[in-house]
Design an enzyme around this catalytic site. Structure first.
Site, PDB file in Angstrom:
ATOM      1  CG  HIS A   1     -75.372 -87.208   1.622  1.00  0.00           C
ATOM      2  ND1 HIS A   1     -76.177 -86.140   1.649  1.00  0.00           N
ATOM      3  CD2 HIS A   1     -75.536 -87.861   2.782  1.00  0.00           C
ATOM      4  CE1 HIS A   1     -77.000 -86.109   2.934  1.00  0.00           C
ATOM      5  NE2 HIS A   1     -76.568 -87.249   3.534  1.00  0.00           N
TER       6      HIS A   1
ATOM      7  CD  GLU B   1     -79.282 -90.067   4.474  1.00  0.00           C
ATOM      8  OE1 GLU B   1     -79.054 -90.209   5.423  1.00  0.00           O
ATOM      9  OE2 GLU B   1     -78.836 -89.330   3.780  1.00  0.00           O
TER      10      GLU B   1
HETATM   11  O1  G3P Z   1     -76.322 -88.205   6.114  1.00  0.00           O
HETATM   12  C1  G3P Z   1     -77.429 -88.366   7.091  1.00  0.00           C
HETATM   13  C2  G3P Z   1     -78.464 -87.024   6.879  1.00  0.00           C
HETATM   14  O2  G3P Z   1     -78.432 -86.947   5.397  1.00  0.00           O
HETATM   15  C3  G3P Z   1     -79.475 -87.478   7.595  1.00  0.00           C
HETATM   16  O3  G3P Z   1     -79.671 -86.091   8.106  1.00  0.00           O
HETATM   17  O4  G3P Z   1     -80.093 -84.490   9.628  1.00  0.00           O
HETATM   18  O5  G3P Z   1     -81.922 -86.082   8.944  1.00  0.00           O
HETATM   19  O6  G3P Z   1     -80.200 -86.933  10.594  1.00  0.00           O
HETATM   20  P1  G3P Z   1     -80.535 -85.975   9.487  1.00  0.00           P
END
Ligand code: G3P
Length: 218
Positions: free
Chosen positions: A93, A141
């Site tokens: 992550h 991400e």
């Molecule tokens: O693992 C999911 C995360 O990194 C995304 O966070 O708060 O943007 O949904 P968020």
């Protein structure tokens, strides 16, 4: 693990750890059961046991280490996570990046233990490199959008397209800033097989309602 899927990452968010983790997981499980959607929760190592005792939906460890049982003080052995009843793990992550060699070893150890692996990546090129290490899914991400209010699918749809174009060996999930039905719908249209979400659910006034909205776009 059934795809498409929504993975709710509890992080170390205060509303989603300790006793709160159990309450939250149970309320998300109710939504999963009502809708029939595939929903998993990724919880802190310390919350694995109580959450596993409370729900039947898949529970993931937020991280595991590439170690066996033995003299590994402070490490998280994948075989132990499996023995406790977890379905899988997140790895790499943005908030817990690993050197590629460690990531490769961790994926292997997790698979040897029988865990499903969602490996995270931060760019399309990184997604390709991570996919080549053989996880079950890759989650793209962009770090700058994590925890924000604009979802990756709205702010940077090209990143999703580039990733799904490049990564052919495993399904692609996406995350960062995902908050509503439309965010998920766009992500799905761009070829992803699901969502990794945190604050949009864990910090919502009504987490169950927030999850329901995301499922509507799945
Ligand atoms: O693992 C999911 C995360 O990194 C995304 O966070 O708060 O943007 O949904 P968020």
């Amino acid at each position: 693990m059934k795809l498409p899927i929504i993975i709710v990452n509890f992080k170390a968010t205060e509303q989603a750890v300790g006793k709160n983790a159990v309450v939250l997981a149970k309320s998300l499980e109710r939504v999963a059961n009502e809708t029939g959607a595939s929903v998993a929760v990724a919880v802190q190592a310390m919350d694995l046991v109580p959450v596993l005792q409370a729900v039947k939906i898949p529970v993931l460890a937020q991280h595991v280490d590439p170690v066996d049982f033995g003299s590994f003080t402070g490490h998280i052995p994948p075989a132990l996570v499996k023995r406790l009843g977890a379905a899988g793990t997140l790895l790499n992550h943005s908030e817990h990046r690993l050197p590629k060699k460690i990531l490769a070893d961790s994926i292997k150890k997790a698979h040897d233990a029988g865990l499903w692996v969602c490996a995270c990546a931060n760019t399309p090129a990184d997604s390709l490199a991570v996919s080549e290490l053989g996880p079950d899914v890759v989650a793209i991400e962009p770090p700058e959008l994590i925890g924000g209010d604009i979802s990756v699918s709205v702010a940077k749809p090209d990143i999703l397209t580039k990733t799904t174009d490049k990564v052919k060996s495993v399904p692609v999930l996406c995350g960062a800033g995902v908050k509503n039905t439309q965010d998920v719908r766009i992500a799905r249209k761009l070829g992803t097989q699901g969502i990794l979400v945190a604050s949009g659910v864990t910090k919502a006034k009504d987490p169950a309602a927030a999850l329901k909205q995301l499922i509507d776009g799945l």
